[in-house]
Design a protein around this motif. Structure first.
Motif, PDB file in Angstrom:
ATOM      1  N   THR A  99      34.187  43.251  38.940  1.00 15.10           N
ATOM      2  CA  THR A  99      35.157  42.628  38.465  1.00 15.10           C
ATOM      3  C   THR A  99      35.249  42.625  36.919  1.00 15.10           C
ATOM      4  N   VAL A 100      36.827  42.901  36.425  1.00 16.29           N
ATOM      5  CA  VAL A 100      36.891  42.927  34.808  1.00 16.29           C
ATOM      6  C   VAL A 100      37.711  41.769  34.371  1.00 16.29           C
ATOM      7  N   TYR A 101      37.258  41.057  33.800  1.00 20.87           N
ATOM      8  CA  TYR A 101      37.769  39.981  32.921  1.00 20.87           C
ATOM      9  C   TYR A 101      38.495  40.493  31.742  1.00 20.87           C
ATOM     10  N   GLY A 102      39.867  40.898  31.967  1.00 21.19           N
ATOM     11  CA  GLY A 102      40.515  41.655  30.804  1.00 21.19           C
ATOM     12  C   GLY A 102      41.288  40.997  29.647  1.00 21.19           C
ATOM     13  N   SER A 103      40.916  39.516  29.168  1.00 23.12           N
ATOM     14  CA  SER A 103      41.312  38.644  28.335  1.00 23.12           C
ATOM     15  C   SER A 103      40.556  38.616  26.888  1.00 23.12           C
ATOM     16  N   PRO A 104      40.988  38.954  26.072  1.00 25.04           N
ATOM     17  CA  PRO A 104      40.175  38.704  24.726  1.00 25.04           C
ATOM     18  C   PRO A 104      40.018  37.391  24.509  1.00 25.04           C
ATOM     19  N   THR A 105      40.699  36.238  25.327  1.00 24.22           N
ATOM     20  CA  THR A 105      40.429  34.811  24.954  1.00 24.22           C
ATOM     21  C   THR A 105      39.479  34.325  25.736  1.00 24.22           C
ATOM     22  N   PRO A 106      39.020  33.024  25.114  1.00 21.14           N
ATOM     23  CA  PRO A 106      37.673  32.437  25.959  1.00 21.14           C
ATOM     24  C   PRO A 106      38.190  32.218  27.301  1.00 21.14           C
ATOM     25  N   VAL A 136      38.038  45.076  40.893  1.00 22.05           N
ATOM     26  CA  VAL A 136      39.183  44.126  40.426  1.00 22.05           C
ATOM     27  C   VAL A 136      39.431  44.030  38.997  1.00 22.05           C
ATOM     28  N   LEU A 137      40.658  44.572  38.567  1.00 17.69           N
ATOM     29  CA  LEU A 137      41.177  44.544  37.170  1.00 17.69           C
ATOM     30  C   LEU A 137      42.024  43.134  37.111  1.00 17.69           C
ATOM     31  N   ALA A 138      41.413  42.389  36.331  1.00 17.42           N
ATOM     32  CA  ALA A 138      42.224  41.022  36.243  1.00 17.42           C
ATOM     33  C   ALA A 138      42.537  40.623  34.897  1.00 17.42           C
ATOM     34  N   SER A 139      44.060  40.519  34.536  1.00 17.03           N
ATOM     35  CA  SER A 139      44.459  40.400  33.362  1.00 17.03           C
ATOM     36  C   SER A 139      45.795  39.366  33.325  1.00 17.03           C
ATOM     37  N   ILE A 148      49.863  44.203  30.683  1.00 16.55           N
ATOM     38  CA  ILE A 148      48.405  43.678  30.568  1.00 16.55           C
ATOM     39  C   ILE A 148      48.020  43.641  28.938  1.00 16.55           C
ATOM     40  N   THR A 149      46.689  43.064  28.808  1.00 12.38           N
ATOM     41  CA  THR A 149      46.275  43.036  27.620  1.00 12.38           C
ATOM     42  C   THR A 149      46.101  44.333  26.879  1.00 12.38           C
ATOM     43  N   GLY A 150      46.016  44.352  25.577  1.00 11.67           N
ATOM     44  CA  GLY A 150      45.262  45.412  24.784  1.00 11.67           C
ATOM     45  C   GLY A 150      43.972  45.699  25.007  1.00 11.67           C
ATOM     46  N   THR A 151      42.981  44.467  25.193  1.00 16.37           N
ATOM     47  CA  THR A 151      41.798  44.447  25.614  1.00 16.37           C
ATOM     48  C   THR A 151      41.355  45.281  26.717  1.00 16.37           C
ATOM     49  N   LEU A 152      42.176  44.907  27.817  1.00 17.28           N
ATOM     50  CA  LEU A 152      41.889  45.779  29.251  1.00 17.28           C
ATOM     51  C   LEU A 152      42.573  47.344  29.146  1.00 17.28           C
ATOM     52  N   PRO A 180      38.895  51.878  45.747  1.00 15.79           N
ATOM     53  CA  PRO A 180      39.559  50.736  45.977  1.00 15.79           C
ATOM     54  C   PRO A 180      39.503  49.715  44.608  1.00 15.79           C
ATOM     55  N   VAL A 181      40.701  49.619  44.182  1.00 10.63           N
ATOM     56  CA  VAL A 181      40.925  48.833  43.016  1.00 10.63           C
ATOM     57  C   VAL A 181      41.981  47.717  43.203  1.00 10.63           C
ATOM     58  N   GLY A 182      41.510  46.514  42.876  1.00 11.73           N
ATOM     59  CA  GLY A 182      42.568  45.512  43.151  1.00 11.73           C
ATOM     60  C   GLY A 182      43.229  44.906  41.889  1.00 11.73           C
ATOM     61  N   ILE A 183      44.129  44.285  41.670  1.00 10.99           N
ATOM     62  CA  ILE A 183      44.994  43.792  40.412  1.00 10.99           C
ATOM     63  C   ILE A 183      45.190  42.553  40.678  1.00 10.99           C
ATOM     64  N   LEU A 184      44.506  41.631  39.706  1.00 10.04           N
ATOM     65  CA  LEU A 184      44.647  40.135  39.941  1.00 10.04           C
ATOM     66  C   LEU A 184      45.256  39.737  38.414  1.00 10.04           C
ATOM     67  N   THR A 185      46.530  39.117  38.489  1.00  7.46           N
ATOM     68  CA  THR A 185      47.049  38.752  37.207  1.00  7.46           C
ATOM     69  C   THR A 185      47.520  37.309  37.483  1.00  7.46           C
TER      70      THR A 185
END
Length: 186
Positions: free
Chosen positions: A5-12, A67-70, A77-81, A97-102
């Motif tokens: 899983t990829v946590y695609g946010s630069p914020t805490p 899973v790409l989460a943004s 999406i974020t620039g970080t992702l 297989p890639v899932g998108i979680l927003t």
């Protein structure tokens, strides 16, 4: 099998992280033959961007599903992702297989980041899961997450597990344009 899983946010970590954590725990609880590996950005450069660890590309490449989460940030999406996606070689997501979680602040943002990610994933030749998971952030701000959101996360996880377990090792063609136009002619 490995779900990365990829946590695609630069914020805490906040509401998106909570949603991703619930998904990860569900996979661990219901699919004991799966290992869950979360990648988070490192080194925040500014409130809107952070960089990734040296092993991020390798961990994504070695996953059976991703899973790409943004959060939805200014309609995308974020620039970080995007920085991480730009680091990936073509093969990293090919036939995977890639899932998108927003997660977004309002329901009218429901397709903005997903549409951009689907376009990017098609460039890689990824097997983008047919159904994404979108939530309004207040769902994960409540003390108790409602049953409907938990059921949606469960179904989202199940489609990735089913795709990965049934399609593992399969290669789907034709090659995406990026591969066809960068292939060396013999």
């Amino acid at each position: 099998m490995r779900l990365t899983t990829v946590y695609g946010s630069p914020t805490p970590p906040g509401k998106l992280a909570r949603a991703l954590g619930l998904l990860e725990q569900d996979v661990r609880d219901r699919h004991p033959n799966w290992v869950v590996d979360r990648i988070e950005p490192e080194n925040p450069v500014a409130p809107v961007v952070a960089t990734w660890g040296d092993d991020a590309v390798e961990r994504i490449s070695g996953a059976d599903a991703v899973v790409l989460a943004s959060p939805v940030f200014r309609g995308s999406i974020t620039g970080t992702l995007k920085l991480l996606i730009d680091m990936l070689p073509n093969e990293a997501l090919r036939s995977k297989p890639v899932g998108i979680l927003t997660v977004a602040a309002a329901p009218h943002h429901f397709l903005s980041a997903e549409r951009h990610l689907r376009d990017i994933l098609s460039w890689f030749g990824a097997l983008t899961a047919p159904n994404s998971a979108f939530f309004v952030d207040r769902v994960f701000g409540a003390a108790e997450v409602d049953a409907e959101a938990l059921a949606d996360l469960r179904e989202f996880a199940d489609q990735l597990v089913v795709l990965a377990e049934n399609l593992s090792g399969r290669h789907f063609g034709p090659d995406p344009l990026t591969v066809r136009f960068t292939r060396k002619k013999t």
